[in-house]
Design a protein around this motif. Structure first.
Motif: not given
Length: 612
Positions: A309-314
């Motif tokens: 979940n790259c949005v959360a990672n960002g």
């Protein structure tokens, strides 16, 4: 010489990986060879490739590792069935044949899969140990905290701990049925997407909606503890005992039955996607803060399906307490094959760990490559019209020109990527400056939903010119989301400010609109000379030609198919879509010169996703 083979199989994205004396030699998912997306079968072809790349036969392998413990998993299945009896009997009976045939006899299956040429030890490592090993051991840190979050392994659904030198230690776990991954998958199912493969669609849909259901989710479905652990109200879910993810009570709470796959996407679906994304980010941020407080370390490694979940990672990178973060590119189950191999080398055999300045993942280019001779033989046998460019700089200049003229380019170079992202080895490329390219590539190339965003590749040296992203951080694996710099954004018009839902696709949001999502974010890949070779040269040529260091990079496949592996796969995908140019290493194939080329119309089955 010590060779260790790691295997993940039978649940989702089977894969194999091989390391020799601690060096990662090869790793690949089975789906790339069988052409069955998310193939969960025993990875016979992936193993064969890994052995060939290492120059070994099965009898030369010293140790084989499997990424989880099947008897522990079977124990969970039995206990869950008993706990929810009689409601879980149907699901149990459906799963029993595969357990009796293969999963409870894995040593025999593995020995047979290695053609009975391997007669040494097989080691079974717990699922989240494999995830943790895949997160920490390749990372560029001497010591770091790790966090693994997914649907479920044997019993664990999340874990955290510490890695130091050549050892990892899990300090705490969250257990089934309470799972962040299963909570997100429940909403994936409810919004009409396929569980275990549609979660990224839900993430991509979220910016079109408003998080109207956040309080409803918090008040009814999930109790979020200060440390990020959760407790689900299981009366709203069916995954413990039924054949679906959600129950009638879930449907009543959210005001209707699940969306039927391929049906119209409504504002409610977008708002649900936005809401569960917000809740997931809240849970992960609390987890990360707790892990930081418990370990006192400044560096974090992550793996598990939720780590995609790259949005959360960002958000974790921007707002979290850790100074540096490294995420395993093959964060899902496929990465367990590499994780278990590294675990055996370092933790079981107690071998030292050499830390690379970037990481040991080699750009995640760990799959097959194909020689000039192999490609020419294939093209000649098929009667393909092609041009061979012997000069690499001229090749990159030519392809940059095609992209600048809004041609869509299939790009197959070097070794195939390990993990779900195309990183410049098996990519479809386009001009990010184009106002029509997102729609064109979604509808006429990928044959997929028009709301799906595209990711950019950008030269590492220019990332701060376009994105609010730390200049000392790279993102080679496309696992971080960053916001567009304000000076690259277009000022919204009065009309565009009134757009809602999928209407937002009409807005030209920035200087590179094809890769700017409706919330002005992008899932970016930074490109550098050391990792990316010819792909770096292509972006450099494009920048020299246009002034822009950004191009679209999407995976080389169409909807429902795995990323291409071989020249044959790439050519078939090229001819079955409206791609304009195919580049196989230094061979350039133009669609307009192919005698059997034809134009493919939009996939009308997906028209409900597009704007008229």
């Amino acid at each position: 010489m010590t060779a260790i083979l790691g295997i993940s199989a039978f649940y989702h994205d089977s894969a194999a990986a091989i390391i020799v004396d601690g060096e990662i030699i090869a790793a690949a998912q089975e789906e790339r060879f069988t052409r069955i997306k998310h193939d969960a079968a025993f990875p016979e072809q992936a193993i064969a490739y890994c052995l060939e790349e290492a120059g070994l036969t099965p009898d030369q392998i010293d140790l084989v590792g499997f990424y989880e413990k099947p008897f522990l998993k079977f124990e969970r299945l039995l206990e869950t069935t008993l706990a929810f009896a009689p409601w879980g009997i149907k699901a149990f009976l459906n799963s029993i044949p595969s357990w009796l045939k293969t999963k409870l006899h894995l040593p025999r299956v593995i020995y047979d899969g290695l053609h009975q040429q391997y007669n040494k030890r097989i080691v079974f490592v717990e699922h989240h140990e494999s995830h943790a090993a895949s997160a920490f051991f390749p990372a560029p840190f001497e010591e770091a905290a790790f966090l693994t979050v997914d649907g479920v392994g044997e019993w664990a659904t999340a874990s955290h701990g510490v890695g130091r030198g050549n050892r990892i230690e899990i300090q705490s776990e969250l257990y089934f049925p309470h799972s962040v991954g299963l909570l997100y998958s429940a909403f994936t199912y409810y919004c009409g997407f396929k569980v275990n493969s549609g979660e990224y669609k839900l993430m991509g849909l979220a910016p079109y909606g408003e998080p109207r259901y956040v309080d409803l989710i918090r008040d009814n479905l999930v109790d979020i503890k200060p440390d990020g652990s959760i407790r689900l109200d299981l009366s709203y879910f069916n995954y413990c005992h039924g054949m679906t993810m959600t129950s009638k009570k879930f449907h009543q709470l959210l005001g209707g039955e699940p969306r039927q796959p391929e049906s119209q996407i409504t504002q409610r679906d977008m708002d649900l996607a936005a809401s569960i994304q917000v809740v997931t980010e809240e849970i992960l941020m609390k987890m990360v803060q707790h892990v930081h407080a418990q370990t006192g370390l400044s560096q974090l490694c992550m793996a598990g399906g939720v780590a995609l979940n790259c949005v959360a990672n960002g958000k974790i990178l921007r707002e979290g307490p850790f100074e540096k973060i490294w995420i395993q590119p093959a964060a899902g189950d496929a990465g367990g094959a590499l994780g278990v191999a590294l675990f055996l080398w370092h933790q079981l055999l107690k071998q030292p760990r050499l830390i690379q300045p970037a990481d040991q993942q080699q750009g995640s280019f760990l799959g097959p490559r194909f020689s000039k001779t192999q490609i020419r033989e294939f093209l000649d046998a098929r009667g393909v019209v092609y041009h061979h460019r012997s000069d690499e700089d001229e090749l990159c200049d030519e392809v940059a020109g095609y992209i600048a003229n809004e041609k869509v380019v299939g790009w197959m170079q070097g070794r195939m990527e390990y993990g779900p992202r195309a990183l410049g080895g098996r990519s479809i490329l386009g001009d990010a400056r184009s106002t029509t390219m997102q729609s064109k590539m979604n509808r006429k190339i990928k044959f997929r939903e028009s709301f799906r965003p595209f990711a950019p590749s950008i030269l590492q040296s220019r990332v701060r010119d376009y994105f609010d992203f730390p200049s000392d951080v790279d993102s080679p694996y496309m696992l971080q989301v960053a916001d567009m710099q304000l000076h690259q954004r277009n000022t919204p018009t009065a009309e565009s400010a009134q757009l809602t839902g999928l209407q937002k696709l009409q807005q030209v949001r920035s200087s590179v609109p094809a890769i700017t999502h409706v919330d002005f974010s992008s899932r970016l890949q930074t490109v550098d000379a050391r990792r990316h070779g010819r792909y770096f040269k292509l972006l450099t040529a494009f920048e020299k030609l246009t002034g822009s260091p950004v191009i679209i990079n999407t995976s080389f496949n169409v909807r429902g198919e795995p990323i291409v592996c071989r020249p044959k796969d790439a050519y078939q995908c090229f001819m079955a879509t409206n791609m304009d140019v195919l580049v196989l290493e230094q061979f350039v194939i133009l669609k307009s010169e192919q005698p059997d080329a034809r134009v493919f119309e939009d996939d009308l089955h997906l028209d409900q996703y597009a704007l008229d």
